[in-house]
Design an enzyme around this catalytic site. Structure first.
Site, PDB file in Angstrom:
ATOM      1  N   LYS A  44       4.511   5.446  -6.742  1.00 25.40           N
ATOM      2  CA  LYS A  44       4.373   5.962  -8.106  1.00 25.40           C
ATOM      3  C   LYS A  44       4.751   7.451  -8.166  1.00 25.40           C
ATOM      4  O   LYS A  44       3.966   8.300  -8.575  1.00 25.40           O
ATOM      5  CB  LYS A  44       2.969   5.672  -8.647  1.00 25.40           C
ATOM      6  CG  LYS A  44       2.757   4.157  -8.825  1.00 25.40           C
ATOM      7  CD  LYS A  44       1.472   3.813  -9.514  1.00 25.40           C
ATOM      8  CE  LYS A  44       1.515   3.937 -11.006  1.00 25.40           C
ATOM      9  NZ  LYS A  44       2.266   2.870 -11.692  1.00 25.40           N
TER      10      LYS A  44
HETATM   11  N1  PMP Z   1       5.453  -2.284 -10.806  1.00 25.29           N
HETATM   12  C1  PMP Z   1       5.553  -1.062 -11.358  1.00 25.29           C
HETATM   13  C2  PMP Z   1       6.875  -0.401 -11.442  1.00 25.29           C
HETATM   14  C3  PMP Z   1       4.396  -0.433 -11.867  1.00 25.29           C
HETATM   15  O1  PMP Z   1       4.474   0.776 -12.423  1.00 25.29           O
HETATM   16  C4  PMP Z   1       3.153  -1.109 -11.806  1.00 25.29           C
HETATM   17  C5  PMP Z   1       1.924  -0.476 -12.384  1.00 25.29           C
HETATM   18  N2  PMP Z   1       1.306   0.366 -11.448  1.00 25.29           N
HETATM   19  C6  PMP Z   1       3.115  -2.381 -11.198  1.00 25.29           C
HETATM   20  C7  PMP Z   1       4.292  -2.935 -10.714  1.00 25.29           C
HETATM   21  C8  PMP Z   1       1.821  -3.111 -11.034  1.00 25.29           C
HETATM   22  O2  PMP Z   1       1.039  -2.457 -10.049  1.00 25.29           O
HETATM   23  P1  PMP Z   1      -0.553  -2.450 -10.105  1.00 25.29           P
HETATM   24  O3  PMP Z   1      -0.964  -3.871 -10.155  1.00 25.29           O
HETATM   25  O4  PMP Z   1      -0.944  -1.779  -8.839  1.00 25.29           O
HETATM   26  O5  PMP Z   1      -0.951  -1.705 -11.325  1.00 25.29           O
END
Ligand code: PMP
Length: 287
Positions: free
Chosen positions: A149
């Protein structure tokens, strides 16, 4: 009363904090963030869902940028900000970014800043299904930008989201040059076929924490999936901290009749994040 925020060790009203216009992260996207949820629990309290896992992913992002990041300080900052705002159902946004100090691309001498904001959240569980369109954009390849992220990575998601909105769809689906499904702009992808659940696996996708949760809950098989196979599934759903379990109504012209598996999973997920499942309590951090 305005929202309380955490910044660099202090909790104060949001307006009390400012950032210099020459902040490195503002110009180059040199920061790392997380998107975390807290939920009201039936006993009148609140709990954060899988907080250590979110902060561990943030630590990896910080490491990629050579930033110092103290997970225990961030944990305390998240809990303190929720308490200061009295938030129970909330979206939690920590961000670690490179401060002002030079606009060169060598970040070694820059200092970091850490903030946490919490926003009140009303659950959008049980609402409409989402319509996806296959994006004309490719996902950032992991060999160019690690799937973490990092702030700058999200320009890729934003371009794809803009295109999807302009086409009249709710979300964009990234597919690679070989026809393999990657992920959406902020969610991972699952499919159900003949009662068998599959988690779409791809090296360019963010390793989602909700994805991991759903694999643990359903025993889903994780493997690469082509777009033709995804469209031929009985059911498709997306997972994400913010989207939770989002059922898919269509991928471009392919319309899915219903989402019985996703509907049931969504209810189960809500019970888990709200502490109604004894077996899943280890995923909750009490506020
Ligand atoms: N892919 C991306 C690009 C994201 O930004 C997110 C959100 N964090 C997810 C997948 C899903 O991840 P998570 O379940 O950890 O929120």
């Amino acid at each position: 009363m305005s929202l309380m925020q955490f910044c660099d060790g202090e909790i104060a009203e949001a307006e009390a904090f400012s950032v210099p216009l020459t902040s490195h992260a503002l110009h180059y996207g040199t920061g790392v963030f997380e998107g975390i949820r807290s939920y009201a629990t039936d006993d009148g309290g609140a709990a954060v869902f899988r907080l250590p896992e979110h902060l561990e992913r943030m630590r990896k992002g910080a490491e990629a940028l050579g930033m110092k990041f103290d997970v225990s300080q961030a944990t305390e900052a998240v809990l303190a900000t929720l308490r200061a705002n009295g938030h129970r159902d909330a979206y939690i946004r920590p961000l670690l970014w490179f401060n002002a100090g030079g606009l060169g691309l060598d970040v070694d001498k820059l200092s970091e800043r850490l903030m946490v904001a919490t926003l009140p959240w009303t659950s959008h569980l049980g609402t409409h299904r989402v319509r996806l369109t296959v994006s004309s954009f490719r996902r950032n390849p992991a060999k160019a930008l690690p799937p973490l992220k990092l702030c700058g990575n999200y320009v890729n998601s934003i371009l794809a989201k803009r295109e999807a909105t302009q086409r009249g769809f709710g979300e964009a689906l990234f597919v690679d040059d070989g026809g393999f499904v990657v992920e959406c702009t902020g969610e991972n992808v699952f499919m159900v076929k003949d009662g068998h659940v599959t988690a779409v696996e791809h090296g360019d996708a963010l390793p989602g924490i909700t994805r991991d949760t759903v694999i643990q809950l359903t025993g889903a098989e994780s493997r690469p999936v082509r777009i033709e196979e995804l469209k031929a599934a009985d059911e498709v759903f997306l997972t994400g901290t913010s989207a939770e379990i989002a059922r898919v109504e269509a991928i471009d012209e392919r319309v899915f009749a219903g989402s019985p598996f996703g509907d049931a999973l969504s209810t189960r997920y809500a019970d888990i994040v709200r502490g109604r499942s004894e077996a899943a309590r280890h995923w909750l951090t009490r506020v």
